[in-house]
Design an enzyme around this catalytic site. Sequence first.
Site, mmCIF file in Angstrom:
data_model
loop_
_atom_site.group_PDB
_atom_site.id
_atom_site.type_symbol
_atom_site.label_atom_id
_atom_site.label_comp_id
_atom_site.label_asym_id
_atom_site.label_seq_id
_atom_site.Cartn_x
_atom_site.Cartn_y
_atom_site.Cartn_z
ATOM 1 N N HIS A 361 0.686 -1.258 -0.100
ATOM 2 C CA HIS A 361 -0.100 -0.019 -0.113
ATOM 3 C C HIS A 361 0.772 1.262 0.090
ATOM 4 C CE1 HIS A 361 -3.927 -2.099 1.705
ATOM 5 N NE2 HIS A 361 -3.720 -1.989 0.298
ATOM 6 N N ARG A 468 -4.621 1.114 -17.018
ATOM 7 C CA ARG A 468 -4.627 -0.218 -16.086
ATOM 8 C C ARG A 468 -5.544 -0.118 -15.074
ATOM 9 N NH1 ARG A 468 1.330 0.821 -16.946
ATOM 10 N NH2 ARG A 468 2.239 -0.968 -18.063
ATOM 11 N N ARG A 504 -8.137 -1.008 -20.302
ATOM 12 C CA ARG A 504 -7.703 -2.209 -20.463
ATOM 13 C C ARG A 504 -8.531 -3.008 -19.469
ATOM 14 N NH1 ARG A 504 -1.661 -4.030 -19.614
ATOM 15 N NH2 ARG A 504 -2.386 -3.883 -17.434
ATOM 16 N N GLU A 602 1.441 -9.024 -26.831
ATOM 17 C CA GLU A 602 2.429 -9.159 -25.736
ATOM 18 C C GLU A 602 2.682 -10.691 -25.530
ATOM 19 O OE1 GLU A 602 1.016 -7.465 -22.227
ATOM 20 O OE2 GLU A 602 -0.984 -8.463 -22.232
ATOM 21 N N ASN A 625 6.662 -4.791 -22.755
ATOM 22 C CA ASN A 625 7.264 -5.206 -21.253
ATOM 23 C C ASN A 625 7.019 -6.868 -21.238
ATOM 24 O OD1 ASN A 625 7.154 -2.598 -20.736
ATOM 25 N ND2 ASN A 625 5.816 -2.654 -19.486
ATOM 26 N N ASP A 626 5.716 -7.337 -21.597
ATOM 27 C CA ASP A 626 5.499 -8.928 -21.410
ATOM 28 C C ASP A 626 5.920 -9.419 -22.725
ATOM 29 O OD1 ASP A 626 4.302 -9.581 -19.085
ATOM 30 O OD2 ASP A 626 2.452 -8.228 -19.732
ATOM 31 N N ARG A 636 10.214 -10.503 -16.099
ATOM 32 C CA ARG A 636 10.666 -9.165 -16.053
ATOM 33 C C ARG A 636 10.821 -8.802 -14.498
ATOM 34 N NH1 ARG A 636 4.582 -7.138 -17.900
ATOM 35 N NH2 ARG A 636 4.857 -5.370 -16.407
ATOM 36 N N CYS A 673 2.414 0.264 -25.966
ATOM 37 C CA CYS A 673 2.190 0.977 -24.835
ATOM 38 C C CYS A 673 3.148 0.504 -23.476
ATOM 39 C CB CYS A 673 0.528 0.858 -24.528
ATOM 40 S SG CYS A 673 0.484 -0.863 -24.177
HETATM 41 C C1 PEP Z 1 3.278 -4.731 -21.190
HETATM 42 O O1 PEP Z 1 3.209 -5.820 -21.080
HETATM 43 O O2 PEP Z 1 3.860 -3.933 -22.035
HETATM 44 C C2 PEP Z 1 2.058 -3.671 -20.701
HETATM 45 C C3 PEP Z 1 1.983 -2.321 -21.126
HETATM 46 O O3 PEP Z 1 1.339 -4.181 -19.724
HETATM 47 P P1 PEP Z 1 1.864 -4.442 -17.997
HETATM 48 O O4 PEP Z 1 3.020 -3.690 -18.058
HETATM 49 O O5 PEP Z 1 0.785 -3.781 -17.379
HETATM 50 O O6 PEP Z 1 1.831 -5.967 -18.104
HETATM 51 MG MG MG Z 2 1.523 -6.762 -20.332
#
Ligand code: PEP
Ligand code: MG
Length: 756
Positions: A361, A468, A504, A602, A625-626, A636, A673
């Site tokens: 938190h 998100r 999302r 992703e 990212n994913d 990650r 994104c």
């Molecule tokens: C991603 O995976 O690049 C993404 C934007 O989503 P998150 O980081 O919320 O998994």
């Molecule tokens: Mg993601």
Amino acid sequence: MLDAIRRIVQEVSEAANLESALGIVVSRVRQALNADACSVFLVDRPAASHLLMATDGHDPAMVGRVRVAFGHGLISVVLSRGEPVNLEDAQGHPSHLCLAELNEAEFHAYLGVPIIHRREVVGVVVVRQRARRAFADTEEAFLITMAAQVASAIAHAQTNGEIDAMFAARGVIERSMSGVAGAPGIALGTAMVVYPAADLDAIPDRGIDDVEAEIAVFLRAVECVRTDIEGFSRHLDGLPQEDKALFDAYLMMLSGEGIVGRSLARIREGSWASAALRDTIREHARAFEAMEDPYLRERASDIRDLGRRILVALQSGTRRAPPYPERTILVGEEISATMLAEVPRDRLAGVVSVRGSSLSHVAILAHALGVPSVLGVEDFPVARVDYCEMVVDGYRGRVFISPNPTVKREYLRLAREEEELAAGLATLKDLPSVTADNVSVPLYVNTGLISDLVSAQQSGAQGIGLHRTEFPFMIRDRFPGEEEQRLVYRQILEAFAPQPVVIRTLDIGGDKSLPYFPIQEDNPFLGWRGIRITLDHPEFFVVQIRALLRASCNLGNLSILLPMISTLEEVDEACALIERTYEQVAADEKGIMRPRIGMMVEVPSAIFLMDEFARRVDFFSIGTNDLTQYLLAVDRNNPRVAGLYNALHPAVLRALKSIVDSARRNRKPVSVCGEMGGDPVAVLFLLGLGIDSLSMSVSSIPRVKWVIHRFTTSQAQFIAAQVLTLQTATAVREYLSEQLEANGLGALARLGRSVP
Ligand code: PEP
Ligand code: MG
């Protein structure tokens, strides 16, 4: 000599810890080589210097105190060459440094050997002789063998905090330590250590005569804490009510049967209130601590915090607020959200907590307040840092205690450079995001909290590219209802209407789980996550879609984005559910428009099904990212393999090219994104691929816009084509940085790389 090696190896392997292992090495090496001094230096990369870790022959009090900055002294020659330096008389060498602390003016002969672990120099062992003397090849080989003995021990001690503990124990605390990056940003300030107000564990057992009187005392204390918490929530004015929902969770804990009810039952059984509370809090906290789920384990700390507050009230202790320094870095074993809320807003510069994670938190609250934080800093010498100067690097999850002048200078420079750059780029704010040949590349923001909205609106972004939705679910103790969700989504959609807002659907699982919906899996990132959960629970999915559609009433700027898509069936099912829900909601309410539906690209399987997906969705958003983690098989969030996680890996870049080409061939808009969309270096490549738009954190918008303004599409295309021929991520970053530099954007290329 072989005998000497065998003996030393044996002794080193039996040493209790790194400190004694190094002690054995320096003294035995000194004896074996008949030298006047032997020392081991640690290569302290975060502090850009070598630090004396052990010595035999020099003043032992200098351990942890002598530092040689990178680029200085013979030791830097050993580091940069990664090879031994053997000199009969070091005094004549141009790099020789006469360190007074080590009386180096008295010494002539020098033998320095790198300590190498997994191809990286982690330390240097140095042997000195007062007389001029050439060390023999066999002596050099001996030293290399010794260095190899301690290499992995040093590397491990660096990652597991043993080195930090070693220096803390010696009272040398000019150290940098690593934790988990909580909220981004850099803070320089003064540490203020806060302790829990009262120690529940110190409460003794005691019986009572008057049960009713004891119950009254207990309930008064609970009431007192309730008033305090309501006050904290008000105190954080400026923060939207939605983001303060965690205080509601505290209040819920106070009003529910759990803590209060169980304590009252214990009082009725004859225990005095304090012990009844102690046992109840222990019971609850243990139950949470035993849970596999990291989010639920975090809740144990909230319960203990609440327990301590009730105890203070029971003891009618009046706590005076400590004198918070002007730029307070709040430090503690376990900083709670309420401790953070007690610091005056204008004094709180940063947060460091030994326990906690990016899901605590306190991390979420710090993020909402824009305060850099680092959590989970194990072995942090809390007891020794009160009122020390401190640097908190919330980007990299690092904390510098009493930073040396180099580190401080570098961070001040970085903070200033960021400020200057931001000021310089402010002029771009109202300009459209177009390339030098006037091709529009809209920039959108990534958001997650209601408090993100104000800065998002002021950023000059053209809408939200990724909202998100997880946070409102994470900070409650149950699934938010349709109306609760609608109110949150309405604020987001209204903030940007008529500009587009991409929201999302719930992407829990992986590292994000909900306290009231625990998921236990061995391999969560390859498990039940994102769309897989929501399709298995259409009741959650439909409530969220209904809330989204109703929130968009008369606005018409809603796009829905589906996360973690790996099969065509998932999109078909999700689209069917959205369509059915749309028909129901539109039949009941006027002003509801059919939303655009997009999917995250992703998961690697999606790359190969782009043509089929393109027939089903309106747009694509690449989650780099994913995508990077799944393409490279690198978790990650795992610091051990962090060095392998790189979105500029040639395989990721080629995958991106394939995705963008497919989307364009199918005339479907595609954006990025993930974090990559906010990295100016990567943006130059994405521009060349023909990406339609980008979505990023607010702070990246001006930098990215600057890159877009500076290049024509054909320049960027040429650069992207060159990049695709490169074979390593390092070569890619270097090449792209050179291109930025050559176009007057050197500051962007340098930013974030020059930090120690
Ligand atoms: C991603 O995976 O690049 C993404 C934007 O989503 P998150 O980081 O919320 O998994
Ligand atoms: Mg993601």
